[in-house]
Design a protein around this motif. Sequence first.
Motif, PDB file in Angstrom:
ATOM      1  N   VAL A   8       0.852  -1.177   0.000  1.00 20.48           N
ATOM      2  CA  VAL A   8       0.000   0.000   0.000  1.00 20.48           C
ATOM      3  C   VAL A   8       0.891   1.232   0.000  1.00 20.48           C
ATOM      4  CG1 VAL A   8      -1.742   1.315   1.272  1.00 20.48           C
ATOM      5  CG2 VAL A   8      -1.859  -1.189   1.199  1.00 20.48           C
ATOM      6  N   VAL A   9       0.669   2.118  -0.955  1.00 17.21           N
ATOM      7  CA  VAL A   9       1.449   3.343  -1.061  1.00 17.21           C
ATOM      8  C   VAL A   9       0.630   4.490  -0.468  1.00 17.21           C
ATOM      9  CG1 VAL A   9       2.642   4.935  -2.604  1.00 17.21           C
ATOM     10  CG2 VAL A   9       2.582   2.477  -3.130  1.00 17.21           C
ATOM     11  N   GLY A  10       1.072   4.988   0.674  1.00 11.90           N
ATOM     12  CA  GLY A  10       0.379   6.077   1.352  1.00 11.90           C
ATOM     13  C   GLY A  10      -0.315   5.613   2.609  1.00 11.90           C
ATOM     14  N   ALA A  11      -0.016   6.277   3.744  1.00 10.62           N
ATOM     15  CA  ALA A  11      -0.603   5.917   5.033  1.00 10.62           C
ATOM     16  C   ALA A  11      -1.636   6.942   5.469  1.00 10.62           C
ATOM     17  CB  ALA A  11       0.481   5.763   6.100  1.00 10.62           C
ATOM     18  N   GLY A  12      -2.424   7.445   4.510  1.00  9.41           N
ATOM     19  CA  GLY A  12      -3.589   8.246   4.854  1.00  9.41           C
ATOM     20  C   GLY A  12      -4.743   7.326   5.221  1.00  9.41           C
ATOM     21  N   ILE A  13      -5.931   7.887   5.328  1.00  6.17           N
ATOM     22  CA  ILE A  13      -7.080   7.092   5.773  1.00  6.17           C
ATOM     23  C   ILE A  13      -7.405   5.984   4.792  1.00  6.17           C
ATOM     24  CG2 ILE A  13      -9.529   7.158   6.372  1.00  6.17           C
ATOM     25  CD1 ILE A  13      -7.597   8.425   8.428  1.00  6.17           C
ATOM     26  N   ALA A  14      -7.320   6.239   3.487  1.00 12.61           N
ATOM     27  CA  ALA A  14      -7.597   5.191   2.504  1.00 12.61           C
ATOM     28  C   ALA A  14      -6.587   4.060   2.618  1.00 12.61           C
ATOM     29  CB  ALA A  14      -7.594   5.768   1.092  1.00 12.61           C
ATOM     30  N   GLY A  15      -5.309   4.415   2.678  1.00 10.72           N
ATOM     31  CA  GLY A  15      -4.277   3.388   2.766  1.00 10.72           C
ATOM     32  C   GLY A  15      -4.350   2.584   4.045  1.00 10.72           C
ATOM     33  N   LEU A  16      -4.584   3.254   5.166  1.00  8.42           N
ATOM     34  CA  LEU A  16      -4.696   2.543   6.440  1.00  8.42           C
ATOM     35  C   LEU A  16      -5.927   1.645   6.465  1.00  8.42           C
ATOM     36  CD1 LEU A  16      -3.754   5.465   8.862  1.00  8.42           C
ATOM     37  CD2 LEU A  16      -2.295   3.540   8.184  1.00  8.42           C
ATOM     38  N   THR A  17      -7.010   2.103   5.839  1.00  8.40           N
ATOM     39  CA  THR A  17      -8.235   1.305   5.813  1.00  8.40           C
ATOM     40  C   THR A  17      -8.036   0.016   5.034  1.00  8.40           C
ATOM     41  OG1 THR A  17      -9.685   3.224   6.045  1.00  8.40           O
ATOM     42  CG2 THR A  17     -10.640   1.265   5.036  1.00  8.40           C
ATOM     43  N   VAL A  18      -7.503   0.118   3.819  1.00  8.63           N
ATOM     44  CA  VAL A  18      -7.322  -1.091   3.013  1.00  8.63           C
ATOM     45  C   VAL A  18      -6.308  -2.020   3.672  1.00  8.63           C
ATOM     46  CG1 VAL A  18      -5.572  -0.084   1.484  1.00  8.63           C
ATOM     47  CG2 VAL A  18      -6.971  -1.979   0.686  1.00  8.63           C
ATOM     48  N   ALA A  19      -5.254  -1.461   4.250  1.00  7.73           N
ATOM     49  CA  ALA A  19      -4.234  -2.295   4.892  1.00  7.73           C
ATOM     50  C   ALA A  19      -4.808  -3.019   6.102  1.00  7.73           C
ATOM     51  CB  ALA A  19      -3.037  -1.440   5.304  1.00  7.73           C
ATOM     52  N   ARG A  20      -5.588  -2.330   6.904  1.00  8.06           N
ATOM     53  CA  ARG A  20      -6.159  -2.940   8.110  1.00  8.06           C
ATOM     54  C   ARG A  20      -7.135  -4.061   7.734  1.00  8.06           C
ATOM     55  NH1 ARG A  20      -6.588  -1.594  13.526  1.00  8.06           N
ATOM     56  NH2 ARG A  20      -8.520  -2.168  14.606  1.00  8.06           N
ATOM     57  N   LEU A  21      -7.961  -3.816   6.731  1.00  4.01           N
ATOM     58  CA  LEU A  21      -8.937  -4.843   6.342  1.00  4.01           C
ATOM     59  C   LEU A  21      -8.247  -6.059   5.737  1.00  4.01           C
ATOM     60  CD1 LEU A  21     -11.767  -2.607   4.867  1.00  4.01           C
ATOM     61  CD2 LEU A  21     -11.892  -4.008   6.939  1.00  4.01           C
ATOM     62  N   LEU A  22      -7.281  -5.834   4.876  1.00  7.30           N
ATOM     63  CA  LEU A  22      -6.566  -6.968   4.289  1.00  7.30           C
ATOM     64  C   LEU A  22      -5.832  -7.762   5.361  1.00  7.30           C
ATOM     65  CD1 LEU A  22      -5.055  -5.393   1.037  1.00  7.30           C
ATOM     66  CD2 LEU A  22      -6.972  -6.993   1.203  1.00  7.30           C
ATOM     67  N   SER A  23      -5.193  -7.051   6.275  1.00  4.67           N
ATOM     68  CA  SER A  23      -4.469  -7.724   7.348  1.00  4.67           C
ATOM     69  C   SER A  23      -5.410  -8.547   8.213  1.00  4.67           C
ATOM     70  CB  SER A  23      -3.733  -6.682   8.200  1.00  4.67           C
ATOM     71  OG  SER A  23      -3.053  -7.289   9.270  1.00  4.67           O
ATOM     72  N   ARG A  24      -6.586  -7.994   8.514  1.00  6.82           N
ATOM     73  CA  ARG A  24      -7.548  -8.717   9.350  1.00  6.82           C
ATOM     74  C   ARG A  24      -8.142  -9.932   8.635  1.00  6.82           C
ATOM     75  NH1 ARG A  24     -11.128  -5.565  13.613  1.00  6.82           N
ATOM     76  NH2 ARG A  24      -9.419  -5.087  15.049  1.00  6.82           N
TER      77      ARG A  24
END
Length: 443
Positions: A8-24
């Motif tokens: 994921v490129v970018g740790a804004g809200i969109a990036g954190l959201t997709v990363a958190r959901l994929l990780s979970r």
Amino acid sequence: MSRPDAVVVGAGIAGLTVARLLSRHGRSVVVLEARDRIGGRVHTDRSDGTITDLGASWIHGIDDAPLFDAVRGFGMRSVEFTVGSYQPDSRPIAYYGPDGRRLDDAGAAAFAADVRDCDAHLSRRIADIGSGTSYAAAVEETLGAVGWSAERAERVREFLHHRTEEQYGVDARDLDAHGLDDDETLGDEVIFPDGYGVLADSLAVGLDIRLGHFVSRIEWGADGVAVHTDRGVVGGAVTVVTVPVGALKSGAIVIEPPLPEPVAGALGRLEMNDFEKIFLRFPEKFWDDDVYAIRRQGPAGAWWHSWYDLTALHGTPTVLTFAAADCARTIRGWDDARIVGSVLDALRDIYGDAVADPTQVQITRWQDDPFALGSYAYMTVGSTTADHDVLATPVGGVLHLAGEATWTDDPATVTAALMSGHRAACSILGRDIPIEDLWTPTQ
């Protein structure tokens, strides 16, 4: 080191959201962020013992709002402040006419009624036209049809132009007529005494986030992706690029092969705005206690026309005003003292010597931020509302774009960033997943 499932490129809200959901949902994820902090354009400054949201501030309507569900799920405190969508009334607003005198209740109500009447006609007019007409042109056609006096029409014209500037940070002549199609607020609006940044902090828990990684090139193909940074190359099965439109269009990140149509065309029709915030904290209030906002009509309000009372956040007398479009571009090279002096001159034109010098000032510089190059995206004349969703079309099954500019229903908001991240996660997983997975504790 093993190759992650997603980069994921970018740790804004969109990036954190997709990363958190994929990780979970069992995927390995690496988040690359050029800044030395997370949050992107959600940026809470905590210096000097104050809490100030230099980026996003509001949730524009909390009814049936997944974003509000998220902030409640994470236990964030909020304060009602329903003037963030530039309403003409609904909450107490002090209007000052072109002569500098405050409109009485009847005058303010009559003006608000004119705005709502014109808006109803304007909505019908815009619904009948396709893309390619500016918002300003649509306003002129509407005002010409209602048959009001020149002075009455001018006050409403002025309001609609200022609304365009505050909602999208752009002159009405440069915004497509459909650029405010999403301008609807359902329920109260809220702001956050502890800062919007709490949302980013909550989303980031447990993620592999690598700060200070400058991405310069993204190569994609049938066998996955290679993301080149100043600290090496990170390969992955897929990548989600969540950087702002300004950064995407600047050429700072090369995507190879280049984005195909229709994604490239949609990106070409969106632009980054010119929009800054100015916070002024005072030793005491000089404005009325019963108002949410102060608005100035007439030529004196060409730049500084709206101030918002943020005192309820922390008890410190504070007003927020915005610089948008031509104003934002003109003051870009000014130092803080010159900007503050200009704002104070406008306030003193209304309140006179009651306006003391501020005790603290904070001014944003998003136009100069190399990782944003503006505050958020807007629709140029000729773009369509669908361009936001088109921008999120998966490319080659491995490259996804997400962020506030990629969500049609409510672009230019944190809601859009959150929802676009959820959509990207669902696309990568190949199935729908509940957005509640973001904040629901794992078993």
